[in-house]
Design an enzyme around this catalytic site. Structure first.
Site, PDB file in Angstrom:
ATOM      1  N   HIS A 129     110.662  53.599 102.766  1.00  0.00           N
ATOM      2  CA  HIS A 129     109.672  54.334 101.984  1.00  0.00           C
ATOM      3  C   HIS A 129     110.229  55.626 101.400  1.00  0.00           C
ATOM      4  O   HIS A 129     111.242  56.161 101.866  1.00  0.00           O
ATOM      5  CB  HIS A 129     108.449  54.659 102.856  1.00  0.00           C
ATOM      6  CG  HIS A 129     108.751  55.632 103.966  1.00  0.00           C
ATOM      7  ND1 HIS A 129     109.132  55.222 105.219  1.00  0.00           N
ATOM      8  CD2 HIS A 129     108.756  56.984 103.998  1.00  0.00           C
ATOM      9  CE1 HIS A 129     109.341  56.278 105.987  1.00  0.00           C
ATOM     10  NE2 HIS A 129     109.125  57.367 105.260  1.00  0.00           N
ATOM     11  N   HIS A 250     113.952  60.715  98.555  1.00  0.00           N
ATOM     12  CA  HIS A 250     114.983  59.893  99.187  1.00  0.00           C
ATOM     13  C   HIS A 250     114.357  58.765  99.991  1.00  0.00           C
ATOM     14  O   HIS A 250     113.154  58.771 100.263  1.00  0.00           O
ATOM     15  CB  HIS A 250     115.844  60.763 100.118  1.00  0.00           C
ATOM     16  CG  HIS A 250     115.050  61.397 101.222  1.00  0.00           C
ATOM     17  ND1 HIS A 250     114.383  62.598 101.069  1.00  0.00           N
ATOM     18  CD2 HIS A 250     114.798  60.996 102.496  1.00  0.00           C
ATOM     19  CE1 HIS A 250     113.764  62.902 102.192  1.00  0.00           C
ATOM     20  NE2 HIS A 250     113.999  61.947 103.085  1.00  0.00           N
TER      21      HIS A 250
END
EC number: 3.1.4.-
Length: 304
Positions: A129, A250
């Site tokens: 995620h 990220h």
């Protein structure tokens, strides 16, 4: 003991060659049928089984590879997280596994274990995620009003589905500096969707007294001098100037309990990431997890 009497035919057979069983009829060879191609599971299926079974009512790091709970369990509190989810395909998993293997080779002398985020201890694939919020806490009575706020904000924004690509590997810590994550940095997507979704997430959480992710009146990440996990005082920002946090987004692929040494960081920066940087990940919804319940909020598909 009486001897058993055999008939003449039986004795003749016993003295001659052994009787061979009749030859089996050969069946015609069958052309192997192709294995059926199963359709992918619907995305909502993963939301139903996103949480592991609780095996302790207390925070026991020994049950979680040494991890410590960031938010203590309190009756009436609901851990909450807003994020974009990615279930890598088989080919993508192979590329990601190769990157983790390269990291492990660079950490041969390190005494702490590297924990992959690609699969569970039982081998089941795990989702990855991009975070759009910190791990925060809502009270029981706040859950539904928060979801209404977030859902209205995202739908009203008309933010379209988008693709994201990667641009390198880094190692960052969580806010408590109790774990270090090996992360793939995400390029700024078309339409600046990540910054826009981050602002909507932070704005939706603010009325409920929850701290923002990245965006803060006191702290901000400096991408030129610090890793993502390091913070320093904000300079020159005004409430009317939206900041660009593209360098913060990220996807974590592995974690460890020990901070990498400067030598490890340098070695990791030299990994071959050509295949990773060539991937494109599509996102079509925002997910909000409150306790064990996950809600998917679709992004605009460009059709009114």
């Amino acid at each position: 003991m009486a001897l058993v009497q055999y008939s003449d035919s039986e004795s003749e057979d016993s003295q001659g060659e052994s009787v061979r069983p009749p030859a089996k009829k050969q069946r015609p060879e069958r052309t192997p049928l192709p294995e059926p191609s199963l359709p992918p599971l619907p995305k909502a299926f993963h939301d139903l089984y996103a949480s592991s079974t609780r095996i302790s009512v207390k925070d026991d790091p020994s049950l979680h590879g040494g991890r410590k709970r960031a938010i203590p369990h309190v009756e009436g509190n609901w851990p909450t997280h807003i994020y974009l989810e990615w279930y890598p395909l088989k080919q993508e998993l192979t590329v990601l596994s190769d990157v983790i293997e390269q990291i492990e080779q660079k950490r041969r002398r390190c005494c702490t274990r590297l924990n992959s985020l690609l699969r569970s201890d039982l081998g089941a694939q795990l989702p990855l995620h991009i975070s759009l919020s910190r791990p925060v806490v809502l009270r029981t009575e706040q859950r539904y009003s928060f979801m209404d706020t977030l859902r209205s904000a995202i739908r009203g924004s008309k933010i379209s589905t988008f693709d994201a690509q990667f641009e390198g590997l880094d190692c960052v810590s969580n806010y408590e500096r109790t774990r270090w994550f090996f992360v793939l940095r995400v390029k700024k997507p078309e339409g600046d969707a990540l910054n826009r979704l981050l602002r909507l997430s932070n704005q939706s959480l603010a009325p409920f007294g929850q701290p923002p992710l990245y965006e803060s009146s006191a702290h901000v990440v400096d991408a030129t001098t610090s890793p993502i996990g390091s913070m320093q005082w904000q300079q020159g920002a005004t409430p009317h100037t939206p900041k660009d946090y593209s360098h913060c987004f990220h996807i974590s692929v592995a974690w460890t309990l020990a901070e990498p040494s400067p030598e490890e960081r340098e070695q990791i920066s030299n990994l071959d990431l050509r295949e990773i940087n060539g991937l494109a990940v599509g996102f079509d919804c925002v997910k909000a997890k409150i306790g064990n319940n996950i809600t998917s909020i679709p992004l605009s598909n460009g059709v009114d």
